[in-house]
Design an enzyme around this catalytic site. Structure first.
Site, PDB file in Angstrom:
ATOM      1  CD  GLU A  90      -1.815  -2.400   1.370  1.00 13.09           C
ATOM      2  OE1 GLU A  90      -0.687  -2.656   1.826  1.00 13.09           O
ATOM      3  OE2 GLU A  90      -2.679  -3.292   1.178  1.00 13.09           O
TER       4      GLU A  90
ATOM      5  CG  HIS B 268     -10.990  -6.456   6.424  1.00 16.65           C
ATOM      6  ND1 HIS B 268     -10.262  -7.103   7.382  1.00 16.65           N
ATOM      7  CD2 HIS B 268     -10.337  -6.658   5.250  1.00 16.65           C
ATOM      8  CE1 HIS B 268      -9.209  -7.687   6.817  1.00 16.65           C
ATOM      9  NE2 HIS B 268      -9.237  -7.432   5.528  1.00 16.65           N
TER      10      HIS B 268
END
Lengths: 322, 346
Positions: free
Chosen positions: B78, B147
């Site tokens: 990321e 999440h």
């Protein structure tokens, strides 16, 4: 005539660049001691051969990303000394109009993507620059400076891996000056050289004497040739040393006087001057004139900075958004 | 691409008179497709966005149309995704990165906060970073604590970033086109539960301007400020409250930073009562900023009751569906909160 891949005719200019870097850093050091510059600064005295050799291997339209110890990178990239000194004094005429200071000097239009206050912060950005070059089908390369400390950041791994799989035209140049602030590179890595890590990415890796302009130049030149040929990135380690502390708070408690003296005995400017003299490209004594001119240029830059206006407080909020 | 091609297109929603029913996910895909056809500098990068089509299928079909050069699958990296987007944006490209879950934005924070957001200012206004980071947020899918978060306040705290949270398919398309054409780093939060919501979306290209709050429902009695998933919940609640004789006005800021607070303040002056609803945890949440804007302005003098916040519980999002539902405001909670504020003044 040339010597180890550098034209004799270019040697005086390279000597001038090295003296500009040293004189700039010494002036900045002096001004900090006097309290004439605020904040902090990171000096690269002793490391001049790395940017001098590296940038000589590139073209003027190639890109660089730089670090918190980045004054030398800027100067070797061809930055205007006046605008650099004005930035360190926080003036409106500086490269960043006084908003960035020592750690954020940039000139994106001229290919200097910027110094960076975050260790390892510039490595992924360099990959993006390489991606941009690739997608726009340009013949440029991006030279990514970082230090031995940054080699242990996660961004080092993520960025070099991404760059390798995409075969982007980036040269990762680690200036291993032996310490990440006080942490010795010998204690922070379990490999002999940062360049050894290249094998993990399937790219060429090379460790060179970072106090030798010719060695750095040759390694970067080869890497640039590969990059321009679409063969992807290279990881180079240049072994060098900073004479001054990490920043102005440093009392040098983590290293010995003897170690510093050992490196000073291999001073990059002295080594290079010997070659210049041996090649006979300067009249006897002319190298001292190069030195004197470089120091005079820095004094002129300081005078320019002093005469420049400070930013207006009314403009505080301007420039946050495009 | 040897030379960059940018074609002129209509910028106004008025030119897009026809509408098509499409989902929020399809509307986002439509925006990406139209913009990529218009401007070759625009490209996508992210995890599994190519042949897989993205974890939420948003980019499905784009790889087939634009190819691997412009729809770039990345490793699970990321920080490198964010950094690569920044470097490309600085040197003439217009990247749109996808971060698979907004929780993973934590892995991009240095690049986004210390680099992208600051570059323009610390370089004296001489550089620009035109990038978009699209990322799904929110709970309701049973994905649990790592999440399901709503972390928009982190980004809204940072000068130099723009933060966009569309609540409908039409807004998602128009706001994404605006974000792509913006010369600043934009964090674009898509709510996972909205992806399948279907509504009329103008066909063709149009811009819904950033930093323009929208009145989603006009009303006289009480103001509800809501964004993202809380907008459809607030609208459904308003419908039910209308049956009880409570006329709710729903304001959707759509862009949290820079915030257009004028419609919020004007609404509060009209109704004298306000409930601010968001999914994110209350402490340090964006609702506090909205409340402060109200109480610091002359709207304060029009308040008939304290400013009320209805926000996420102070817990990580739990896995169990009953607990998960209880952790964030639901339609019933909005009805109850608004009714109590109107009837009891608290």
């Amino acid at each position: 005539m040339s010597y180890l891949g550098i034209l004799d005719a270019d040697l005086p200019d390279l000597l001038k660049t090295m003296y500009h870097i040293r004189a700039f850093e010494e002036k900045v050091d002096e001004l900090f001691m006097q309290g004439a510059i605020h904040g902090t600064t990171h000096l690269s005295i002793g490391e001049e051969a790395v940017p001098t050799g590296a940038l000589h291997a590139l073209r003027s339209d190639d890109y660089i990303t730089s670090t918190h110890r980045g004054h030398g990178h800027c100067i070797a990239k061809g930055a205007d000394l006046n605008l650099m000194m004005a930035e360190l004094l926080g003036r409106e005429s500086g490269y960043c109009r006084g908003r960035g200071g020592s750690m954020h000097i940039a000139d994106v239009d001229a290919g200097n993507i910027g110094a960076n206050g975050i260790v390892g912060g510039g490595i992924p950005i360099a990959v993006g620059v390489g991606l941009s070059i690739h997608m726009q089908q340009q013949a440029r390369v991006c030279l990514c400076f970082f230090g031995d400390g940054a080699a242990n950041e996660g961004t080092f791994h993520e960025a070099i891996n991404l760059c390798s799989i995409w075969r982007l035209p980036v040269i990762f140049l680690c200036e291993n000056n032996q310490y990440g602030m006080s942490m010795s590179a010998k204690l922070s890595m379990h490999v002999a050289s940062v360049a050894d890590r290249a094998i993990a990415y399937g790219i060429p890796g090379e460790s060179v004497d970072g106090n030798d302009v010719f060695a750095v130049h040759h390694a970067v030149w080869q890497a640039a040739e590969r990059a321009r040929a679409g063969q992807g990135p290279t990881l180079i380690e240049a072994r060098t040393y900073r004479y001054k502390g990490h920043s102005k708070s440093d009392q040098n408690r983590y290293r010995t006087r003897a170690e510093i003296d050992d490196w000073r005995a291999r001073d990059p400017i002295v080594i290079f001057t010997e070659v210049v003299r041996a090649r006979g490209v300067l009249a006897p004594g002319a190298d001292t004139q190069v030195r004197a001119n470089a120091y005079a240029d820095i004094e002129a830059a300081y005078a320019f900075a002093l005469a420049s206006p400070e930013p207006q407080v009314a403009d505080l909020l301007e420039g946050v958004y495009a | 691409m040897a030379t960059v091609q940018v074609s002129e297109t209509a910028l106004s929603a008025n030119d897009a008179a026809l509408t098509t029913e499409m989902t929020y996910a399809e509307a986002i895909r439509d925006a990406l497709k139209l913009e990529m056809r218009r401007d070759e500098r625009i490209f996508l990068l992210g995890e599994d966005i190519g042949i897989y089509g993205g974890a939420f299928a948003v980019t499905r079909g784009l790889f087939e149309e634009f190819g691997a050069e412009r729809v770039r699958d990345t490793p699970i990296s990321e920080a490198a995704i964010a950094g690569a987007a920044i470097g490309a944006a600085l040197t003439g490209m217009r990247p749109v990165a996808e971060i698979q879950f907004s929780d993973f934005m934590a892995l991009t924070m240095d690049q986004l906060v210390n680099q992208a957001a600051k570059i323009r200012y610390m370089f004296g206004g001489k550089a620009k970073v035109p990038l978009v980071m699209r990322t799904p947020l929110g709970s309701g899918t049973g994905a649990a604590a790592q999440h399901s978060q709503s972390l928009e306040a982190w980004f809204a705290h940072v000068p130099g970033l723009k933060v966009v949270m569309p609540s409908s398919p039409a807004d998602a398309k128009g706001l994404l086109i605006a974000a792509i054409r913006d010369d600043n780093p934009v964090v674009f939060f898509e709510h996972k539960l909205l992806y399948r919501v279907k509504a009329a979306v103008p066909t063709g290209s149009y811009v819904t301007p950033l930093s323009q709050s929208a009145v989603k429902r006009a009303g006289q009695d009480v103001t509800v400020v809501a964004f993202s998933i809380m907008v459809p919940r607030a609208l459904a609640a308003a419908q039910r409250l209308a049956d009880e004789g409570i006329d709710v006005e729903v304001i959707d800021p759509r862009t949290l930073r820079p915030l257009d607070d004028t419609p919020i303040l004007e609404s509060v002056k009209k109704t004298g009562k306000v409930v601010i609803v968001h999914e994110a945890v209350g402490s340090g949440g964006f609702g506090g900023e909205i409340a402060a804007r109200i109480t610091e302005s002359d709207a304060f003098h029009y308040l008939d009751a304290p400013v009320r916040r209805l926000v996420g519980a102070e817990v990580p999002i739990p896995f169990n569906p009953n607990l998960e539902r209880a952790a964030v405001p639901q339609e019933d909670d909005i009805v109850t909160a608004v009714r109590r504020l109107v009837r009891e003044g608290r």
